[in-house]
Write an enzyme that holds these catalytic residues in place. Structure first.
Site, PDB file in Angstrom:
ATOM      1  N   ARG A   1       4.957 -23.815  37.097  1.00 42.07           N
ATOM      2  CA  ARG A   1       5.114 -23.044  35.869  1.00 42.07           C
ATOM      3  C   ARG A   1       5.020 -23.944  34.639  1.00 42.07           C
ATOM      4  O   ARG A   1       4.968 -25.170  34.740  1.00 42.07           O
ATOM      5  CB  ARG A   1       6.446 -22.293  35.887  1.00 42.07           C
TER       6      ARG A   1
ATOM      7  N   HIS B   1      23.573 -25.366  21.727  1.00 44.77           N
ATOM      8  CA  HIS B   1      24.118 -24.168  21.080  1.00 44.77           C
ATOM      9  C   HIS B   1      25.310 -23.744  21.915  1.00 44.77           C
ATOM     10  O   HIS B   1      25.243 -23.724  23.148  1.00 44.77           O
ATOM     11  CB  HIS B   1      23.063 -23.061  21.028  1.00 44.77           C
TER      12      HIS B   1
END
Length: 491
Positions: free
Chosen positions: A76, A132
């Site tokens: 991928r 984050h």
């Protein structure tokens, strides 16, 4: 799991919301040395994952990428990015047990699954890093007591993190240590070394908290950074076309206008942006911005309240569980908007024309930046954090619209930001419908008529612009970044 912020008492909430300290350059004298000789394994090879990894490797760290077996087997995009850049790539089972620091740079909605997969594989005393803090603060993820949890949050997209590093500089960065997970007391040393390895210490680092980063980040991206630009784009385009402006010109004025206008914002704050207008246009933009602030203040407050209470996160996570039904519906609706499909315009628009014909857009930027900043301050967030999450990032988001309209903005930002953007913009558009009917000739697509200037009124407006708290803190922070850039270039 329970929302971490909501488990804190009021004193703890206020303490963490208000944590913000601008760190001095000499605190980074060791640069990335604390992590040299240790194994850093990054999970996720998107924009932040790849570009932080490239910077960290160039800073002398040992970097590898842990991917799911199927991502490797199917080659991928994440596998291709990592291997094409010469990184070691392996499965979670192969790499995580070796890691001294595991850095989770996957999208927010994948964090729980990733952390629950890697945590049992992590060796005792290892560290877990985030860029984050949503998973820790809003989801309330519990991390093993022996694992140190830190955050390094560059205040720019991943591509910018890399480009600034290659120029010998960096991007402003927030760092934090989760107070529930710092058993060995080494969290700050790890965070500082990681920030230095990305180049952040050359642009300015704020010592913050997971809570302050998450709450301010969510507020900025939902309101001024994305929501206001989207609402403004849709409203301004429809208004101009309804007034007989050529659709191609109207679309181009908006698509590239945000970037042009906010470039002045980046260089000299709201003061310089407003100074790019003629005196009559500046006075008109100021008046429009004051009207906009009065109308939209309740919407900004609602977003801040829902972020602080956890209602926003709860609503969004329910949509995650529903296969993103609302998110995907709103994305499709935005893609079908007239602005997103305006015809190409071959004519030229000069830089100054974007200001002269975009007075309402300037007013929207001013109103949105000041409202976002003021609302964060009222919630207990410190000025420096509020500045970075409102004014500082706005030119970067505007640049994505210049590339491929709202589609590009919504592709580049996180799904979390995109969801909040739709909530804001879909509320703001009907809220401002009546206001849009009151516009005068010269507010959009035409010059403001020169009907004379009242010197005393202009003086007062200039003073009000320059004395807004975001201008005061912004001047300090931009000056620091400029000084740091000069040092970096000189070296």
């Amino acid at each position: 799991m329970a929302n971490y912020f909501n488990t804190l008492n009021l004193r703890q909430q206020l303490s963490q919301l208000g944590k913000c300290r601008f760190m001095s350059r000499d605190e980074f004298a060791d640069e990335a040395n604390y992590l040299k000789g240790k194994k850093v394994v990054i999970v996720g090879c998107g924009a932040q994952g790849l570009n932080q990894g490239l910077n960290m490797r160039d800073s002398g760290l040992d970097i590898a990428y842990a991917l799911r077996q199927e991502a490797i087997d199917e080659k991928r995009a994440s596998w291709r990015r990592a291997t094409e850049n010469g990184f070691e790539v392996g499965t979670y089972e192969a790499l995580i047990p070796q890691a001294d620091l595991v850095v989770n740079l996957t999208p927010d909605k994948q964090h729980s699954a990733v952390v629950q997969a890697v945590q049992p594989l992590m060796k005792s005393g290892a560290a877990l890093g985030y860029s984050h803090g949503f998973n820790i603060v809003e989801v309330g993820e519990k991390i093993r007591d022996d694992i140190t949890v830190v955050m390094v949050a560059p205040k720019c997209p991943g591509t910018e993190v890399r480009e600034e590093y290659k120029r010998g500089f960096g991007v402003p960065t927030l760092i934090a240590v989760h107070p529930e997970n710092d058993a060995k007391g080494e969290g700050m040393a790890i965070a500082k070394a990681w920030a230095a390895a990305t180049g952040g210490h050359r642009a300015g680092v704020l010592e913050s908290s997971f809570v302050a980063e998450v709450k301010s980040d969510l507020m900025g991206e939902q309101t001024i950074l994305c929501g206001m630009l989207q609402a403004g784009s849709l409203l301004c385009y429809d208004k101009m076309v309804a007034e007989g402006v050529e659709p191609g010109y109207a679309g181009k004025l908006i698509q590239f206008g945000w970037e042009t206008i906010t470039e002045a914002l980046k260089q000299g704050g709201i003061t310089l942006m407003m100074d790019r207008l003629s005196n009559p246009a500046k006075m008109r933009a100021y008046a429009l911005s004051e009207q906009l602030k009065e109308i939209m203040a309740p919407l900004f407050a609602k977003h801040m309240d829902d972020i602080i209470s956890g209602k926003f996160s709860e609503t969004m996570m329910a949509d995650w569980a529903n296969d993103d039904k609302n998110l995907l519906t709103w994305r499709e609706e935005t893609g079908a908007s007239a602005f997103e499909n305006y015809p190409e315009y071959e004519g030229k628009i000069s830089e100054q024309e974007y200001f002269d014909h975009g007075v309402l857009m300037v007013a929207m930027v001013k109103a949105g930046v000041e409202l976002a900043f003021d609302t964060m301050i009222e919630a207990g967030i410190i000025a420096e954090s509020a500045y970075y999450e409102s004014l500082h990032e706005l030119p970067l988001i505007a640049n994505t619209i210049a590339r491929k309209r709202l589609y590009e903005m919504n592709v580049v930002i996180s799904d979390t930001a995109e969801y909040g953007n739709y909530l804001f913009s879909f509320a703001a558009v009907p809220m401002l419908k009546e206001f849009m009917t009151t516009l005068q000739s010269g507010d959009l697509a035409k010059h403001v008529p020169d009907s004379g200037t009242d010197n005393a009124q202009l003086r007062d407006i200039n003073e009000a612009i320059r004395q807004h708290p975001i201008e005061i803190v912004g001047k300090k922070l931009r000056g620091y970044m400029t000084d740091m850039k000069k040092i970096a270039v000189a070296n």
